[in-house]
Write a protein that holds these residues in place. Sequence first.
Motif, PDB file in Angstrom:
ATOM      1  N   LEU B 290       4.085  -1.336 -25.048  1.00  0.00           N
ATOM      2  CA  LEU B 290       4.831  -1.617 -26.272  1.00  0.00           C
ATOM      3  C   LEU B 290       5.511  -0.351 -26.787  1.00  0.00           C
ATOM      4  O   LEU B 290       6.673  -0.369 -27.194  1.00  0.00           O
ATOM      5  CB  LEU B 290       3.851  -2.149 -27.314  1.00  0.00           C
ATOM      6  CG  LEU B 290       4.406  -3.109 -28.352  1.00  0.00           C
ATOM      7  CD1 LEU B 290       5.006  -4.317 -27.671  1.00  0.00           C
ATOM      8  CD2 LEU B 290       3.306  -3.526 -29.314  1.00  0.00           C
ATOM      9  N   LEU B 292       6.517   2.143 -25.085  1.00  0.00           N
ATOM     10  CA  LEU B 292       7.694   2.430 -24.263  1.00  0.00           C
ATOM     11  C   LEU B 292       8.896   1.615 -24.734  1.00  0.00           C
ATOM     12  O   LEU B 292       9.995   2.148 -24.918  1.00  0.00           O
ATOM     13  CB  LEU B 292       7.417   2.113 -22.796  1.00  0.00           C
ATOM     14  CG  LEU B 292       8.667   2.176 -21.918  1.00  0.00           C
ATOM     15  CD1 LEU B 292       8.973   3.598 -21.518  1.00  0.00           C
ATOM     16  CD2 LEU B 292       8.543   1.308 -20.684  1.00  0.00           C
ATOM     17  N   GLU B 293       8.677   0.321 -24.943  1.00  0.00           N
ATOM     18  CA  GLU B 293       9.803  -0.531 -25.346  1.00  0.00           C
ATOM     19  C   GLU B 293      10.351  -0.087 -26.698  1.00  0.00           C
ATOM     20  O   GLU B 293      11.561  -0.089 -26.928  1.00  0.00           O
ATOM     21  CB  GLU B 293       9.377  -1.999 -25.413  1.00  0.00           C
ATOM     22  CG  GLU B 293       8.659  -2.534 -24.179  1.00  0.00           C
ATOM     23  CD  GLU B 293       9.506  -2.566 -22.914  1.00  0.00           C
ATOM     24  OE1 GLU B 293      10.636  -2.057 -22.939  1.00  0.00           O
ATOM     25  OE2 GLU B 293       9.014  -3.094 -21.895  1.00  0.00           O
ATOM     26  N   LEU B 296      12.454   2.937 -26.184  1.00  0.00           N
ATOM     27  CA  LEU B 296      13.743   2.585 -25.572  1.00  0.00           C
ATOM     28  C   LEU B 296      14.681   1.983 -26.604  1.00  0.00           C
ATOM     29  O   LEU B 296      15.891   2.211 -26.582  1.00  0.00           O
ATOM     30  CB  LEU B 296      13.535   1.587 -24.426  1.00  0.00           C
ATOM     31  CG  LEU B 296      12.951   2.131 -23.132  1.00  0.00           C
ATOM     32  CD1 LEU B 296      12.776   1.012 -22.129  1.00  0.00           C
ATOM     33  CD2 LEU B 296      13.845   3.217 -22.563  1.00  0.00           C
ATOM     34  N   LEU B 297      14.123   1.201 -27.521  1.00  0.00           N
ATOM     35  CA  LEU B 297      14.971   0.530 -28.501  1.00  0.00           C
ATOM     36  C   LEU B 297      15.408   1.472 -29.618  1.00  0.00           C
ATOM     37  O   LEU B 297      16.535   1.401 -30.093  1.00  0.00           O
ATOM     38  CB  LEU B 297      14.223  -0.655 -29.122  1.00  0.00           C
ATOM     39  CG  LEU B 297      14.136  -1.919 -28.277  1.00  0.00           C
ATOM     40  CD1 LEU B 297      13.267  -2.954 -28.970  1.00  0.00           C
ATOM     41  CD2 LEU B 297      15.515  -2.496 -28.001  1.00  0.00           C
TER      42      LEU B 297
END
Lengths: 234, 327, 287
Positions: B290, B292-293, B296-297
């Motif tokens: 989570l 990581l996402e 990235l966002l």
Amino acid sequence: MSLLSMTRLRGGYGGADILNGIDLRVEAGEIVVVVGPNGAGKSTAMKAVFGLVDIREGRLVFDGVDITRLRSDRLARLGISYVPQESNVFASMTVHENLEMGAFIRRDDFSGQLARVYDIFPPLKEKRASRAGSLSGGQRQMVAIARALMLEPRLLLLDEPTAGLSPAFTELIFEKIVEINAGGTSILMVEQNAKQALGLAHRGYVLTLGANRYEDTGANLLANREVAEMFLGG
Amino acid sequence: MDLFELFTFVVFFLSLVGIYGVLALGLNVQWGLTGLFNIGIAGFFAIGAYTSAILTTADSPGYVGGFGLPMAVGLLVGILLSGTIALLIGLITLNLREDYLAIATIGIAEIIRLVLKNEEWLTNGVRGIAGIPRPFAGWFDDPTGVTNLLVVALALVVVYAALERGRQSPWGRVMRAIREREIAVMAAGKNTVRFRLESFVLGSAIMGLAGGLYAHFFGFVSPEAFDPMYTTFLIWVMLIAGGSGNNRGALLGALVIWTIWAGTEYLTNAFAPPEYLTRAATVRMFLVGLLLEIILLTRPQGLLPESQFVTRREERRRRRSDISDGK
Amino acid sequence: MVLEIIQLTVYGIVLGSIISLGAIGLSLLYGILRFAHFAHGDVMTVGAYLALAGVTGLGLPIWAASALAVGGGVGLAVLIDQTLYRRLRRTAPVILLIASVGIALILRSLVQFVWGPDTQVYTQELQMPVRLLGIRLKPTQLQIVAGAVILVVILHLFLTRTRTGKAMRAMADNPELARIVGIDTELVVVWTWVIGAALAVAAGIFLGMDTRLQPTMGWHILLPVFAAAILGGIGKPYGAIVGGMVVGIASELSTMVFPPVYKPAVAFALMVVMLLVRPTGLFGAPR
């Protein structure tokens, strides 16, 4: 009121502006041809009409509706069809499916228009089950134009429809363009074959460096000595 | 916890941060420098670890080994072997699309895992290889493992310094230009495939070094330690969190993510009831995913962005691709 | 010897059916979104476990549980796309790749959290193999092949007969032109996830029926699935079917020579050879 009017348009693809304040209009029923040297922004001007360019300044009006920042599918619904210069067919789909895709946003019965389009381009009827990618360049160009006609557009945008075609096919495509125009569709066309294209145009524009250079009837532009020296090979 | 225990713990913790730091630096050579997408990190890590383990352990009846060679030889051969395998994969896939390279690296890591698990004559199978000598073992008494930390730190400093020099050299500039897909690079007649191959091999060799350090740090290797997903994934999160393209960012990412990873493990071990321990591990993995996402966002450039110059260029490229998307 | 080859080929067709269903989805997604979806195997896993929940939790028959699982898997895939992938679509494709690796891990952790790390089965009932001309075949294996054939036929009808299916093919063929003719590309993307996830869930359930359920089942079959998609020419759903069969049969036949644990390696070797000889796939133009 003009069918399409482009007023002092500036924009490009995010970097430096390619269009530096272009004015352009198409009246209902006209064939308008845009010519100019490479890099003059001809294709960009046409893409701008179809919502594919970052417009910084200026206005685009189609039939009284401001279309300056409208999405492509909305423009299609308003009655504008666009034939790009390259990869303008669905190569892996059949000719018939290509035409169906042209009518994608139509929810009504379009079999009548399909028949008319096949009448304009008889070779396509024979090849209707062939994949578009397997056709010759000239036939592919026919598919592309036929696809655009499936919307029964009021304005047809053609980006160099004869690029890379043999003289015979070029001749044929120009004939078809006149025929389509006679059917009531207005046409805005960018062309390299300036002499032939201006010959059939009602009006023409000469662009250089993303701005208007000359604007006149097709015949007058052909007769203009400066234009002739610039583009028509003397 | 008394002072000695605390010291031992800190040494242990920092040694692992150092090893992961080396891995992150290796990945940064590939992803940060030339944009190569390697998700087979665990494979190269394992090659380094097992090579050194087999070469340096004492004789054993169960499997090949017992060469009893010095640690330096083990590390060196591990580096060479990882690099060689990377060279082979690279030759096949580097002139193809980036996703093919990614798939190929998964494949290699998976095959390496299968070999480790099943070829008992070579790797002793799931039982693993024990008795891997610690650095300078037998020279003096070192109950805290501080010698090991020094060896790891030395390796880290050497790799870091070498990469920083390389990055600022003409070679490094070409690499970054390749990542940015500069047409100018190709126009200048640089063989981009060759440069990409160099960065892939170099990065994988560094991962092999990290594997060797790991083997000598724990004294024991088994296939479980090289699960392709977990190791690979943690390294990726470290690099992305720290800031790819930036060696200091890679190290910072290794420190931060390993602190979170080990810290949460410590917490769950201390407070979760034993029957929930395996579940707690999955929750941690879930949260890292989570994290990581979210990075990235919200902050794709990481904690330490590469440098203003490149970021601006990146920005321009992104804007350009927006337009070709017809947005 | 001949009988053994035939027997293994039959097993290969069963495995190939499962791999094909996964590879079709992967290929469709690649064609539309231009990125390799690394979480595809784990979508399969989630689907298999959702069906397990239906069977053991709700006491449903497997077909009803499967329908439920397809619904759940599709919903999950669309949710992930809309909350995560959609926002990343404008950046470099490789960022999507990383994001999907993250999703793979998140999904696997979820499955492991809810159902635990141990292997499970849909039914404890012993399957009596049917013998046909000396070939052994379990009823579930017949069901898997039949199910895969039905799904492929439905997919074919969808792609060639429906407006949405044609729009999907058009967008995979020429995204720019698809936008020009007025196709709502975002809607096509959502539909692609629906189809891709539904097929992945089916593949996951079939895999669970053929062997057992395990949180890493999808991850471990991802490599053969990718190999199949590449063999068939990635982006081409019909090629993926052939690719899946080739990978499935080759993997099973390889057990005559290599230990069965190396089946994924065989798939990988096939893929590498293909990349070397003809990177555009079996039906692509030679380089």
